[in-house]
Design an enzyme around this catalytic site. Structure first.
Site, PDB file in Angstrom:
ATOM      1  N   HIS A 188       0.808  -1.227   0.000  1.00  0.00           N
ATOM      2  CA  HIS A 188       0.000   0.000   0.000  1.00  0.00           C
ATOM      3  C   HIS A 188       0.842   1.280   0.000  1.00  0.00           C
ATOM      4  O   HIS A 188       0.574   2.230   0.745  1.00  0.00           O
ATOM      5  CB  HIS A 188      -0.958  -0.010   1.198  1.00  0.00           C
ATOM      6  N   HIS A 229      -9.765   1.974   0.161  1.00  0.00           N
ATOM      7  CA  HIS A 229      -9.694   0.822   1.071  1.00  0.00           C
ATOM      8  C   HIS A 229     -10.848   0.810   2.076  1.00  0.00           C
ATOM      9  O   HIS A 229     -10.655   0.521   3.257  1.00  0.00           O
ATOM     10  CB  HIS A 229      -8.352   0.834   1.796  1.00  0.00           C
ATOM     11  N   GLU A 280     -11.303  -3.692  -3.274  1.00  0.00           N
ATOM     12  CA  GLU A 280     -10.275  -2.729  -3.683  1.00  0.00           C
ATOM     13  C   GLU A 280     -10.046  -2.883  -5.176  1.00  0.00           C
ATOM     14  O   GLU A 280      -9.361  -3.804  -5.614  1.00  0.00           O
ATOM     15  CB  GLU A 280      -8.969  -2.990  -2.933  1.00  0.00           C
TER      16      GLU A 280
HETATM   17  C1  BGC Z   1      -4.272  -6.377   2.049  1.00  0.00           C
HETATM   18  C2  BGC Z   1      -4.165  -7.117   3.358  1.00  0.00           C
HETATM   19  C3  BGC Z   1      -3.842  -6.117   4.411  1.00  0.00           C
HETATM   20  C4  BGC Z   1      -4.936  -5.063   4.435  1.00  0.00           C
HETATM   21  C5  BGC Z   1      -4.678  -3.959   5.407  1.00  0.00           C
HETATM   22  C6  BGC Z   1      -5.403  -5.421   2.171  1.00  0.00           C
HETATM   23  O1  BGC Z   1      -5.539  -4.721   0.984  1.00  0.00           O
HETATM   24  O2  BGC Z   1      -4.448  -7.245   0.965  1.00  0.00           O
HETATM   25  O3  BGC Z   1      -3.194  -8.132   3.296  1.00  0.00           O
HETATM   26  O4  BGC Z   1      -3.732  -6.733   5.654  1.00  0.00           O
HETATM   27  O5  BGC Z   1      -5.076  -4.497   3.181  1.00  0.00           O
HETATM   28  O6  BGC Z   1      -3.590  -3.182   5.030  1.00  0.00           O
END
Ligand code: BGC
Length: 342
Positions: A100, A174, A309
């Site tokens: 991210h 998210h 997402e």
């Molecule tokens: C990811 C997860 C992560 C979560 C929080 C998701 O997009 O795929 O693995 O724990 O985001 O950051």
């Protein structure tokens, strides 16, 4: 439609404002200029998303509740990629990978915000320049993200970006949805228009294969409760403690098309997700209960929400067979996702 705002405290980079978009039915979307966070979506008096009720909840460690994720949503293997013969070292933040956009990704930045209103829509346009080298990425990247809330309860997110050096980019939102306001989303019905998915290795990096979902717990094409197969004895599910996988949207051609439908059987509420993106990461909030907190300081339950997402595939900068996430100088990146509440 009206856009109001209130001051919401102070983050390290300055004052935070909460924008409230209200439609003709009185339903609301609240957006923070910190992280571009969708803090709340209330439809018919019911909260549709997980989140916190004060800024501190978002400054504390949290699983990117409602935030804009960038520059690169999802994982980049070994926090590194090569472009035009040059290798870029990114800031790693998970097992040597970058997740991210790194520890100070777009979800932890203060954005400039401009409210915009028409007769039938309420919007807030967020803007920021991500400087050359931020979290390791090349190019000054000028990004806008516009949230628009319509009278028919559609939250539309328009992303646009330009750069002054060739770079890679993958923007998403998210938000953790729970349209039934239930403890977990396991009984909610999910349909995904995806024939294939991107399995991952032990570090959650795609193997590069695009196997068919048919005959696996990843087959949501006809719709099924989120929880039906979530504990199935499948190595991909065991490793992630649930669904944390990118699905390949069937028929992707860059136009806005439906990728997911969530239905809450108890209330009949429905959420449709449409996107111009090639993939959608289904994440079912697989953390142990209490690893994070949410509204009222309550522990976030395992499987307490689900994220859709919309995105380019994880690690696409290192995977030749995936849709390219390259943004070249002179081009504009455009992407749209809609969340429709019915
Ligand atoms: C990811 C997860 C992560 C979560 C929080 C998701 O997009 O795929 O693995 O724990 O985001 O950051």
């Amino acid at each position: 439609m009206p856009v109001t705002h209130e001051s919401w405290g102070q983050c390290p980079a300055g004052p935070v404002t909460r924008y409230l978009l209200t439609n003709a039915a009185g339903n609301t979307v609240a957006v923070l200029n910190y992280g571009g966070i969708v803090q709340s979506i209330v439809v018919d008096g019911a909260e549709m998303v997980l989140g916190c009720d004060d800024l501190q909840g978002y400054l504390d460690p949290n699983p990117s509740y409602g935030a804009i994720v960038g520059r690169y949503a999802n994982r980049i293997a070994d926090a590194r990629f090569t472009l035009d013969g040059r290798t870029y070292e990114l800031v790693a933040n998970e097992n040597g990978n970058q997740l991210h956009g790194g520890p100070e990704g777009f979800n932890r930045q203060l954005w400039e915000a401009e409210p915009l209103a028409t007769d039938t829509t309420a919007s807030v346009k967020l803007r920021r320049r991500s400087p050359d080298g931020e979290m390791g990425y090349p190019g000054n990247l000028d990004v806008t993200v516009t949230y628009t809330w319509t009278d028919d309860n559609v939250l539309r997110i328009d992303y646009a970006a330009t750069t002054d050096r060739d770079t890679v980019l993958n923007l998403t939102n998210h938000t953790y949805f729970n349209i039934g306001q239930t403890d977990t989303v396991l009984d909610q019905q999910l349909q995904l228009h995806a024939d294939r998915f991107t399995p991952v290795d032990g570090r959650q990096i795609p193997t590069g294969e695009l196997p068919a979902v048919e005959g696996t717990p990843f087959d949501f094409r006809a719709g099924k409760p989120v929880g039906r197969d979530i504990r199935a004895d499948h190595p991909q599910l065991r490793a992630a403690n649930g669904f944390d996988h990118n699905f390949v949207i069937s028929g992707y051609d860059g136009s806005l098309r439906e990728c997911a439908v969530v239905t809450d059987p108890a209330t009949g509420r429905r959420l449709r997700c449409l996107t111009t993106e090639p993939g959608v990461q289904l994440f079912t909030t697989n953390f142990p209960t209490g690893k994070y907190q949410m509204r009222g300081g309550a522990p976030t339950p395992t499987y307490g929400g689900l994220c859709l997402e919309t995105q380019h595939f994880p690690d696409a900068p290192n995977q030749e067979n995936f849709v390219t996430p390259l943004l070249k100088v002179g081009n504009t990146f455009n992407s749209t996702t809609e969340y429709r509440f019915e």
